[in-house]
Design a protein around this motif. Sequence first.
Motif, PDB file in Angstrom:
ATOM      1  N   LEU A 181       0.803  -1.260   0.170  1.00  9.88           N
ATOM      2  CA  LEU A 181       0.040  -0.060   0.111  1.00  9.88           C
ATOM      3  C   LEU A 181       0.911   1.334  -0.006  1.00  9.88           C
ATOM      4  CD1 LEU A 181      -2.875  -1.073   2.618  1.00  9.88           C
ATOM      5  CD2 LEU A 181      -3.115  -0.699  -0.016  1.00  9.88           C
ATOM      6  N   GLU A 182       1.919   1.195   0.668  1.00 12.79           N
ATOM      7  CA  GLU A 182       2.789   2.363   0.583  1.00 12.79           C
ATOM      8  C   GLU A 182       3.319   2.657  -0.795  1.00 12.79           C
ATOM      9  OE1 GLU A 182       5.914   1.302   3.627  1.00 12.79           O
ATOM     10  OE2 GLU A 182       4.471   1.383   5.347  1.00 12.79           O
ATOM     11  N   LEU A 183       3.813   1.493  -1.468  1.00  4.85           N
ATOM     12  CA  LEU A 183       4.271   1.757  -2.755  1.00  4.85           C
ATOM     13  C   LEU A 183       3.262   2.253  -3.582  1.00  4.85           C
ATOM     14  CD1 LEU A 183       6.583  -1.196  -3.604  1.00  4.85           C
ATOM     15  CD2 LEU A 183       7.340   1.015  -3.675  1.00  4.85           C
ATOM     16  N   LYS A 184       1.833   1.878  -3.527  1.00  6.61           N
ATOM     17  CA  LYS A 184       0.997   2.403  -4.311  1.00  6.61           C
ATOM     18  C   LYS A 184       0.769   3.694  -4.014  1.00  6.61           C
ATOM     19  CE  LYS A 184      -3.842   3.347  -3.965  1.00  6.61           C
ATOM     20  NZ  LYS A 184      -4.504   4.019  -2.838  1.00  6.61           N
ATOM     21  N   GLN A 185       0.847   4.190  -2.780  1.00  3.38           N
ATOM     22  CA  GLN A 185       0.518   5.493  -2.304  1.00  3.38           C
ATOM     23  C   GLN A 185       1.733   6.266  -2.953  1.00  3.38           C
ATOM     24  OE1 GLN A 185      -1.985   6.196  -0.447  1.00  3.38           O
ATOM     25  NE2 GLN A 185      -1.773   8.489  -0.660  1.00  3.38           N
ATOM     26  N   GLN A 186       2.919   5.981  -3.007  1.00  6.30           N
ATOM     27  CA  GLN A 186       4.297   6.799  -3.424  1.00  6.30           C
ATOM     28  C   GLN A 186       4.025   6.733  -4.998  1.00  6.30           C
ATOM     29  OE1 GLN A 186       7.729   4.611  -2.237  1.00  6.30           O
ATOM     30  NE2 GLN A 186       7.389   4.735  -0.096  1.00  6.30           N
ATOM     31  N   HIS A 187       3.444   5.829  -5.698  1.00  3.61           N
ATOM     32  CA  HIS A 187       3.380   5.849  -7.364  1.00  3.61           C
ATOM     33  C   HIS A 187       1.949   5.902  -7.711  1.00  3.61           C
ATOM     34  CE1 HIS A 187       7.621   5.240  -6.898  1.00  3.61           C
ATOM     35  NE2 HIS A 187       7.500   4.304  -6.055  1.00  3.61           N
ATOM     36  N   GLU A 188       1.142   6.613  -7.045  1.00  5.61           N
ATOM     37  CA  GLU A 188      -0.251   6.395  -7.404  1.00  5.61           C
ATOM     38  C   GLU A 188      -0.689   6.828  -8.796  1.00  5.61           C
ATOM     39  OE1 GLU A 188      -4.525   7.626  -5.298  1.00  5.61           O
ATOM     40  OE2 GLU A 188      -2.677   7.741  -4.107  1.00  5.61           O
ATOM     41  N   GLU A 189      -0.007   7.551  -9.472  1.00  9.80           N
ATOM     42  CA  GLU A 189      -0.321   7.944 -10.771  1.00  9.80           C
ATOM     43  C   GLU A 189       0.166   7.105 -11.908  1.00  9.80           C
ATOM     44  OE1 GLU A 189      -2.193  10.682 -11.802  1.00  9.80           O
ATOM     45  OE2 GLU A 189      -2.283  11.047  -9.613  1.00  9.80           O
ATOM     46  N   GLU A 190       1.112   6.196 -11.480  1.00 11.14           N
ATOM     47  CA  GLU A 190       1.652   5.124 -12.181  1.00 11.14           C
ATOM     48  C   GLU A 190       0.698   3.822 -11.966  1.00 11.14           C
ATOM     49  OE1 GLU A 190       3.786   5.406 -14.454  1.00 11.14           O
ATOM     50  OE2 GLU A 190       4.656   7.616 -14.162  1.00 11.14           O
ATOM     51  N   MET A 191      -0.152   3.579 -11.191  1.00 10.59           N
ATOM     52  CA  MET A 191      -0.728   2.658 -10.864  1.00 10.59           C
ATOM     53  C   MET A 191      -1.327   1.847 -11.971  1.00 10.59           C
ATOM     54  SD  MET A 191      -0.355   0.903  -7.935  1.00 10.59           S
ATOM     55  CE  MET A 191      -1.867   0.040  -7.751  1.00 10.59           C
ATOM     56  N   THR A 192      -1.545   0.737 -12.422  1.00 12.11           N
ATOM     57  CA  THR A 192      -2.266   0.051 -13.544  1.00 12.11           C
ATOM     58  C   THR A 192      -3.275  -0.830 -12.932  1.00 12.11           C
ATOM     59  OG1 THR A 192      -0.853  -1.833 -13.598  1.00 12.11           O
ATOM     60  CG2 THR A 192      -0.427  -0.205 -15.118  1.00 12.11           C
ATOM     61  N   ALA A 193      -4.194  -1.266 -13.999  1.00  7.79           N
ATOM     62  CA  ALA A 193      -5.364  -1.951 -13.300  1.00  7.79           C
ATOM     63  C   ALA A 193      -4.839  -3.304 -12.832  1.00  7.79           C
ATOM     64  CB  ALA A 193      -6.289  -2.225 -14.375  1.00  7.79           C
ATOM     65  N   GLY A 194      -3.914  -3.690 -13.200  1.00 10.12           N
ATOM     66  CA  GLY A 194      -3.216  -5.067 -12.949  1.00 10.12           C
ATOM     67  C   GLY A 194      -2.809  -4.735 -11.341  1.00 10.12           C
ATOM     68  N   GLY A 195      -2.242  -3.753 -11.161  1.00  9.12           N
ATOM     69  CA  GLY A 195      -1.581  -3.549  -9.746  1.00  9.12           C
ATOM     70  C   GLY A 195      -2.759  -3.410  -8.784  1.00  9.12           C
ATOM     71  N   TYR A 196      -3.850  -2.873  -9.131  1.00  4.53           N
ATOM     72  CA  TYR A 196      -4.977  -2.763  -8.176  1.00  4.53           C
ATOM     73  C   TYR A 196      -5.608  -4.217  -7.775  1.00  4.53           C
ATOM     74  CZ  TYR A 196      -5.359   2.461  -7.942  1.00  4.53           C
ATOM     75  OH  TYR A 196      -5.363   3.833  -7.828  1.00  4.53           O
ATOM     76  N   ALA A 197      -5.603  -4.821  -9.040  1.00  2.09           N
ATOM     77  CA  ALA A 197      -6.193  -6.297  -8.953  1.00  2.09           C
ATOM     78  C   ALA A 197      -5.459  -7.059  -7.912  1.00  2.09           C
ATOM     79  CB  ALA A 197      -6.357  -6.848 -10.265  1.00  2.09           C
ATOM     80  N   ILE A 198      -4.187  -7.102  -8.059  1.00  4.33           N
ATOM     81  CA  ILE A 198      -3.174  -7.805  -6.776  1.00  4.33           C
ATOM     82  C   ILE A 198      -3.522  -7.300  -5.632  1.00  4.33           C
ATOM     83  CG2 ILE A 198      -0.887  -8.142  -6.349  1.00  4.33           C
ATOM     84  CD1 ILE A 198      -0.046  -7.741  -9.382  1.00  4.33           C
ATOM     85  N   LEU A 199      -3.518  -5.852  -5.315  1.00  4.07           N
ATOM     86  CA  LEU A 199      -3.850  -5.252  -4.060  1.00  4.07           C
ATOM     87  C   LEU A 199      -5.236  -5.953  -3.582  1.00  4.07           C
ATOM     88  CD1 LEU A 199      -2.369  -1.814  -4.415  1.00  4.07           C
ATOM     89  CD2 LEU A 199      -1.627  -3.655  -2.875  1.00  4.07           C
ATOM     90  N   ILE A 200      -6.128  -5.598  -4.302  1.00  2.00           N
ATOM     91  CA  ILE A 200      -7.562  -5.892  -4.113  1.00  2.00           C
ATOM     92  C   ILE A 200      -7.613  -7.464  -3.315  1.00  2.00           C
ATOM     93  CG2 ILE A 200     -10.293  -6.594  -4.715  1.00  2.00           C
ATOM     94  CD1 ILE A 200      -9.424  -4.155  -6.517  1.00  2.00           C
ATOM     95  N   ASN A 201      -6.844  -8.322  -4.142  1.00  5.52           N
ATOM     96  CA  ASN A 201      -6.859  -9.761  -3.998  1.00  5.52           C
ATOM     97  C   ASN A 201      -6.324  -9.943  -2.510  1.00  5.52           C
ATOM     98  OD1 ASN A 201      -7.827 -12.340  -4.989  1.00  5.52           O
ATOM     99  ND2 ASN A 201      -5.709 -12.863  -5.391  1.00  5.52           N
ATOM    100  N   LEU A 202      -4.934  -9.134  -2.255  1.00  5.29           N
ATOM    101  CA  LEU A 202      -4.331  -9.284  -1.008  1.00  5.29           C
ATOM    102  C   LEU A 202      -5.024  -9.007  -0.021  1.00  5.29           C
ATOM    103  CD1 LEU A 202      -1.717 -10.098   0.515  1.00  5.29           C
ATOM    104  CD2 LEU A 202      -0.841  -7.715  -0.088  1.00  5.29           C
TER     105      LEU A 202
END
Length: 1205
Positions: A551-572
């Motif tokens: 979640l920290e990485l996602k926060q640091q690079h929010e503009e670069e987040m892809t749908a695949g990244g969100y899917a992985i986080l949601i599953n986690l």
Amino acid sequence: IGVRSKQAQQFDWALTRLDSSVRRTGRITKTLLLRIFHDICRTGYPSGNQALLLLRSCGSLLPEVPLEERTELAHRVWEKLKELGAQYDVSHYNALLKVYLQNEFKFSPTDFLAKMEAANIQPNRVSSAVQSAVMARNAYTILGFMKNKDLPITEAVFSSLVTGHARAGDIESAKNILSVMHGAGIEPGPDTYVSLLNAYAENGDLENMKKTLEAAESADCSLMDRDIMQVIFTLAKSKHQQHIPEMVERLRHERGYVPDAMNLCLSLITQGQEDTAFHILKTFPTLQSDNSSDSANLGNFFLRHCINMDTSLEKIICFCKELQESNMHTSPLSFTLSCALEAKKTGTAHLMKLFKEEKLPVRPHFFWPLLTQHVKDKNIAGVVEVMKGMQDLDVSPDVETLSNYILPVFPSIDAARQALKVIHKSITEVLYKDERFSKGNSSPAEATAYFLYNLIDNMSEGQVRAQEDKLRKFFSQLQSKNIMISANLYRGIRNLLDSCHVPELVKGIEGKVLALENKLAELKAENKPLGLVLKQAIQALSAEENLQRALELKQQHEEEMTAGGYAILINLCCRQNNVEEALNLKRELSRKDSSVALDASKYLALVKVLSVNGRMEEAVDILKEMKEKDVPMNDTHVTTLFHTLNAVAAAGDIPSIRRLQDTVFTLGLVKPTANLCSPVVTAYLVSKDVSGALEAALECQKRYNHLPRIHDIIVALVEKGETELLQKAMDFVSQERGEMTMLYDLFFAFLQTGRYREARKIIETPGLRAKPGRVQWYAEKCILNNQVEALEQMVDMTAKLFECDRDEMYNYLLRLCKETNNWQKAEAMWTKMQEENVIPRERTLRLLADILKSNGQEVPFEVPEVKSQLEADKKGVALGPSPYDHLIRALLAEGSMDEAMAVKDIAETRVPGFKLTDIASSLLIITQSKKGQVKEALERLKSMLQLDHVPSHLSITRLVQALGSHGNVEGIQDVESLIKRLGTSPNLSSMVFVNNTALAHIKNDDVSSAVELLEGIYTSPDSTNPSMSFVFRKVLEAGNDHAMDKLSAMAERLANHFACYRPASDLFLQLLDMDKVEDAKFMLARCNALAEQKEVLLSFVTQKAQTPGQVRNSIIHMFLVSFVDFLPPTPHFHLAVLDKDLPAAKALHEQMQKEGIVVDELSLKRLAVLYREAGETVPFPEPPESFKFYADKLKAAKAQATAEE
């Protein structure tokens, strides 16, 4: 040890095949017998049972094998098994004696007795009876011997004496045996009369044959068709064919007539009496083939055996003409040619010329059987000779013929080109110029690619490696000529090269989190895109369950987040039950791009975490989003959904589980199944509301045609003594699933609750027969739950159950004895097996021996495998391969593939040479196919075949279906090619490959290729009009309207332009079966000829009318309205009787009588019961036998189709 266990299991499989063949057809094939024999020889440890069964199979059970060859085979079996250590007793010597008699082998009974004495074997009454048949002059000496030994003299002994006297030419003495029997107080039976009839038949004495038949009738001794057939065979063999019509007239065409008559025909052909055999063949009932074509294909077995026995071609051609002229066979000449090619007979050229004269097409694949052996032997001259024959008949080789049957024999393409100048076309010309290889939209490049694929497929790994440089050069040439290979064929070629371990450059991917984070920092510093690396880093953190850092990485690079990244986080988040964070991430993703859809597994993870945390509205919203975004679901996702529903049900939250279930079914996300319906019932049972559970189950049956957890419901009702509810449940099950299903449900419930007296009454219901699947289900349940008493009671109660496999029943009980280490119980079971005269299979003997030996008890029978296991134990091997194999199979059967493979890995380290058995490998293929792992499943199939293992019919079918659903056309072709090369065919229909290839094309949005493939099947001159219902059903289920439009247009085109109605009939009936009645009516309006397919339609509606339940009603109504002009009252009558509608049944019965329609006895029996239940007098003679008797009789009538081999 592993190899021996594997071979023993293979033998068990083959032994079951042998037993099944004898029970079904009354014969076995030499191929099957030799296969079993070779399997035993490879194990090196033949048991007495195995030897006995093999010896018994070397006589009259081999009607297709000449007598001398049968006896040679018996001697070969005897000597080889004796050499391998088989222990012979009197039963083995008796079996050999009977084989001698059946094979008319001349031997010295005195020498045979001396051989028995030398082996310290005492003859018994069977030995004496058999020898009486060949030693008539000393027959009374044998009788004296039997009396001295206190051996009972039975009818069989006297019958043998009749045969013995007759063979010695003393007919008077043979006849006088009947008087001797009367004097001894023994009444002659069928065997004695048949022996006397055969004696007269050998002399052509028709007058005395008639008198003997009259004597048998007056003695109330009924001779069966099989008995008369023996006499016909004797007449033919003794050259008294003029009396055969008299005997044929006496045949009554009883149940089982067709298989018995087939065996007679085969025996006659083997003896060179094909004219008599043809006379018998013409007595067969005219049959309709299974594919509902207008004509039958009667006599395939006859023509095939004539070819195998080298009957003159002139005579065979005469048979073919008469079969075709009498409408008994649609294409006998074509079938005969295929048999001749298959048997590699030299007369095929003459047949092909005749074929051509009849203006029938001679196709390239006709020559494949002639080329196969030449290719195998690397016989270039032989291949060239066959090619010259093709040229003489103006037949040019196609791509497949070139790739698989011509080019592989040559060391190089240049050598092939040089040698094949005879065909006046170079391979290049064939590929690029012959328009046959550029059909439709295809190009010469595609033909070249397909040729290349087949070429590599036919090279060994060594050849590929040796030719690696040339292959690279060839690929470069293709590239330089700008010849592009399609993606599918490229993948196929790449997979072939991978399987040959051709060196490839593989770049590794560094997956460490630290390295990825450093890479992120570098990319950010250089102001470069970092979306891909960010996703990889989040994925790596997810694997380590490090949600916080992700979640920290996602926060640091929010503009670069892809749908695949969100899917992985949601599953986690879902895995860690973090509901709020999962929902926040989902909302954030939707704000970024509302069109993005997660995959099904991520959505279902959200549904589960929301449901179990009481967030039902959000869970339903997620399901609705899945529907809106058309998220596809495979079998794995359906299983996940089931576990999600079960988790909610376990809490007893009935409203929530009902809401979820209704939503998924209403939205059409999945098809209702028994598994998916069961959680609602579970919720009621968890809440102790049995009445509610029953109502929920009944509702599921009415709505979805599934009856979930009915066993658990019935058990609960029995335990609570809820008699009214129990009666309601049983009435409903009987109505919907049939009386037999209801009785088994009740039987298992009584066993489960310890009410054994009631259970026995149920299982002894007249007409009840064994249902192996149901019995196995309950037995496995008992083994799993350690229910010794219930299982023992079931084994005891089913002793007299019709068609019950007693060895299988005792095996279940012994498995439980093994689990509980109860050797005393196991020993008692062995005694009961002997009392019941059960012949145990080897696996049962090994299991029992293992139980006894492990408890220090003596094994009362010979099992070589046990001795080897003890030796293995001394060497430190704790377990043999069998326990591991059973566990692997059990895990695979429930879909636990990872656990099964873990057990396999353990077994390989502990048991030298451990390999998966055929059954386990087949189960693995099925499991991999279900999970979508088609590449792995295909590799497993290939490895099985390399080990000469035989995959199951189901495993091949499931693999091909999985390949079809994945659009893998090349994979299906691979499987088909592999199965064709298999020595022992699993008897798969070619339509398994055709239908699934069509579905693969449709999956790839190439509907035109699917239509072209199917249309080619039905427009072929030698088409058998096979079924394509499977294609229609799958396309309808998928809701693929575009494909459906194309396929229905094809079906209508075939019906209207080619008078080929099978596809249209299949589509029409499929629409009805899926309750698409309006579509069916619309189709009927467009294709009027459908209404003329009376037989197939009537067969369908009659079948539906006899099916209990409400599902059929709309279908029946459709037929009553649409086909009232030709549809007889028979199906209406079945419907009324099954619905217990006495007034309607009465009226229809009267109508049928007026119209002269014969009502089958089973329906009359049911109608009589309706009269009695209503307290009315039955107005017609009630059929006296049981329901089962008449049900079997109806089945027997259908079984006559076995004549179409």
